[in-house]
Enzyme design. Sequence first.
Site, PDB file in Angstrom:
ATOM      1  N   GLY A  19       0.757  -1.007   0.013  1.00 36.45           N
ATOM      2  CA  GLY A  19       0.065  -0.024   0.021  1.00 36.45           C
ATOM      3  C   GLY A  19       0.844   1.243  -0.189  1.00 36.45           C
ATOM      4  O   GLY A  19       2.079   1.013   0.351  1.00 36.45           O
ATOM      5  N   CYS A  64       5.432  -6.040   1.936  1.00 34.83           N
ATOM      6  CA  CYS A  64       5.833  -4.463   1.604  1.00 34.83           C
ATOM      7  C   CYS A  64       4.972  -3.872   2.872  1.00 34.83           C
ATOM      8  O   CYS A  64       5.275  -3.854   3.837  1.00 34.83           O
ATOM      9  CB  CYS A  64       5.460  -3.979   0.234  1.00 34.83           C
ATOM     10  SG  CYS A  64       6.148  -2.463  -0.294  1.00 34.83           S
ATOM     11  N   TYR A  65       3.873  -2.756   2.424  1.00 32.22           N
ATOM     12  CA  TYR A  65       3.164  -1.972   3.440  1.00 32.22           C
ATOM     13  C   TYR A  65       2.828  -3.199   4.394  1.00 32.22           C
ATOM     14  O   TYR A  65       2.784  -2.831   5.706  1.00 32.22           O
ATOM     15  CB  TYR A  65       2.137  -1.341   2.832  1.00 32.22           C
ATOM     16  CG  TYR A  65       1.416  -0.475   4.071  1.00 32.22           C
ATOM     17  CD1 TYR A  65       1.988   0.453   4.222  1.00 32.22           C
ATOM     18  CD2 TYR A  65       0.306  -1.171   4.531  1.00 32.22           C
ATOM     19  CE1 TYR A  65       1.237   1.247   5.547  1.00 32.22           C
ATOM     20  CE2 TYR A  65      -0.437  -0.623   5.656  1.00 32.22           C
ATOM     21  CZ  TYR A  65      -0.031   0.768   5.901  1.00 32.22           C
ATOM     22  OH  TYR A  65      -0.657   1.460   6.862  1.00 32.22           O
ATOM     23  N   HIS A  77       8.207  -7.992  -3.246  1.00 30.67           N
ATOM     24  CA  HIS A  77       6.799  -8.275  -3.800  1.00 30.67           C
ATOM     25  C   HIS A  77       7.074  -9.389  -4.625  1.00 30.67           C
ATOM     26  O   HIS A  77       7.312  -9.742  -5.465  1.00 30.67           O
ATOM     27  CB  HIS A  77       6.341  -7.276  -4.871  1.00 30.67           C
ATOM     28  CG  HIS A  77       5.963  -6.121  -4.142  1.00 30.67           C
ATOM     29  ND1 HIS A  77       4.441  -5.780  -3.676  1.00 30.67           N
ATOM     30  CD2 HIS A  77       6.712  -4.810  -3.908  1.00 30.67           C
ATOM     31  CE1 HIS A  77       4.575  -4.606  -3.158  1.00 30.67           C
ATOM     32  NE2 HIS A  77       5.581  -4.027  -3.347  1.00 30.67           N
ATOM     33  N   GLU A 103       4.677 -11.555  -5.636  1.00 34.30           N
ATOM     34  CA  GLU A 103       3.688 -11.847  -6.538  1.00 34.30           C
ATOM     35  C   GLU A 103       4.319 -11.194  -8.072  1.00 34.30           C
ATOM     36  O   GLU A 103       3.757 -11.712  -8.731  1.00 34.30           O
ATOM     37  CB  GLU A 103       2.406 -11.058  -6.048  1.00 34.30           C
ATOM     38  CG  GLU A 103       2.297  -9.546  -6.171  1.00 34.30           C
ATOM     39  CD  GLU A 103       3.153  -8.921  -4.739  1.00 34.30           C
ATOM     40  OE1 GLU A 103       3.683  -9.626  -4.269  1.00 34.30           O
ATOM     41  OE2 GLU A 103       2.834  -7.635  -4.815  1.00 34.30           O
ATOM     42  N   ASP A 151     -17.799 -12.996 -21.009  1.00 32.63           N
ATOM     43  CA  ASP A 151     -18.742 -13.228 -19.633  1.00 32.63           C
ATOM     44  C   ASP A 151     -19.773 -13.921 -19.884  1.00 32.63           C
ATOM     45  O   ASP A 151     -20.269 -14.822 -18.791  1.00 32.63           O
ATOM     46  CB  ASP A 151     -18.453 -11.883 -18.771  1.00 32.63           C
ATOM     47  CG  ASP A 151     -17.049 -11.525 -18.436  1.00 32.63           C
ATOM     48  OD1 ASP A 151     -16.128 -12.100 -18.947  1.00 32.63           O
ATOM     49  OD2 ASP A 151     -16.775 -10.242 -18.241  1.00 32.63           O
ATOM     50  N   LYS A 155     -10.646 -12.912 -14.982  1.00 36.45           N
ATOM     51  CA  LYS A 155     -11.012 -13.188 -16.317  1.00 36.45           C
ATOM     52  C   LYS A 155     -10.282 -14.661 -16.810  1.00 36.45           C
ATOM     53  O   LYS A 155     -10.874 -15.232 -17.599  1.00 36.45           O
ATOM     54  CB  LYS A 155     -10.489 -12.141 -17.177  1.00 36.45           C
ATOM     55  CG  LYS A 155     -11.000 -11.849 -18.498  1.00 36.45           C
ATOM     56  CD  LYS A 155     -12.411 -11.244 -18.578  1.00 36.45           C
ATOM     57  CE  LYS A 155     -12.754 -11.136 -20.154  1.00 36.45           C
ATOM     58  NZ  LYS A 155     -14.030 -10.384 -20.122  1.00 36.45           N
TER      59      LYS A 155
END
Length: 507
Positions: free
Chosen positions: A51, A78-79, A165, A167, A223, A363
């Site tokens: 964040g 991180c944050y 990070h 990710e 979708d 998605k």
Amino acid sequence: IVLVIDFGGQYNQLIARRVRENNVYCEILPYTCGIEKIKEKNPKGIIFTGGPNSAYLEDSPKISEEIFELGVPILGICYGDQLMAHLLGGTVEKGDNMTREYGKTIIDYGQSTIFEGVDTNQVWMSHTDYISQAPEGFEVVATTKNCPVAAMQNVAKKLYGVQFHPEVEHSLDGDKILKNFLYNVCEVAGDWTTSSFIDDKVAEIKAMVGDKKALCALSGGVDSSVAAALMHKAIGKNLTCVFVDHGLLRKNEGDDVERIFREKFGMNLVRVNAEDRFLGKLAGVTEPEAKRKIIGEEFIRVFEEESHKLGKMDFLVQGTIYPDVIESGLGDSATIKSHHNVGGLPEDVDFQEIIEPLRELFKDEVRKIGLELGIEENLIFRHPFPGPGLGIRVIGEVTKEKCDILREADAVYMDELRKADLYKEIWQAFATLPDVKTVGVMGDERTYAYLVGIRAVASSDGMTSDWYKIPYEVLERISNRIINEVEGVNRVVYDITSKPPGTIEWE
Ligand code: XMP
């Protein structure tokens, strides 16, 4: 379930996707959701995201310290890492140019369960503040040149924190670290797969709908198509799909929808051919927003009329997907995605409840499920298409003649992109037809005909984009073929505008 607690970082959805790629179901909750809600979910693990704030400031995002006493493993990123350090008595300091790390950074890993099998030393950093002192009970398990606490852990309490990070792809072993946390620390089962999702969802829908009736607005987009296929698998003929063909679709698109859903799946499908009606309303209108409004409203009117003919429906199916839910503020109440992405929800359709079978999915997961349900690849990997369709790609007044020309030109363009293996690489590509005629010469004759614009963009979400660099030889084939094969066109131009300052569509 694993919970991802959102502190406003830019990679939050990515964290959730990475968790799911490990076959673990997870949900994102805002940090404001309250400890009771977190307990209710009974998570196997919790991840705090990054964040933009400073953990030590009074009004920065915080969370109840009770969370550290639940016995649930927590990974702070991180944050999230800094917040954990701050709340548990460590020291987080305001950073300066010396402590700030941004981008690829070399890290020195120590011993930790979460670093098992890690054999690289590059991570992705993005921070100014830093932890100068880990809280009591924690050991430091990684450092970098500027960062005395690049990772910390309290094994007894199952609390872990990383400044980098894991990710993002540039953290070379980030996937291993997340996997270690999920499997070794949280001890998840890892049995969440697309097939298990389909089975569970079908059972859930059956229990919810029983032998009542559901109505679905099918647009031919990914979708709504996947939502319809999933509903159909659960309730068969108790589902009716209404497909409003506004005459502003790409070449063969309407027939494809009919072929796939009525013929292949055997669904109750009502196709409403409303081309004349839409073109009638659009006659003489040139202003883009006015065209959008007309198409959106007319779409709803047609849908309402059809649903009245069908009689009372108990459920209305919406193709809402997880990013829509997150973006709308993570409410529990049903978020309403306008069917076909135009206009809003019909006000005057008789149904009792909304059902959103894809509400939990990203998605790429929707696509996987669509393929598994037997929808063809061509539809599943189709580029995004705006609700008003060719109505905003024919610039100026929309007429049947112009739509037909554009449909042909666009089809040739897509065909060449597919042949050159570029279609899947490009985020969105299309042809437009400006209200412009130019002079040319064909054979010995002077021509005065339309100009076609071709656009291709690289993007990840359509919010920003770069123009895609199609190789010259491919551009040449596209141009030659459009001019030779599409009557009424004598010139092709290539759009080299990024967004911003341009938009992706021309209107
Ligand atoms: P722009 O042109 O705003 O487009 O850069 C960003 C993305 O949104 C799509 N788009 C629309 N989608 N209704 C829609 O459902 C619309 O009116 C509309 N306008 C643009 C566009 O195709 C691109 O993917």
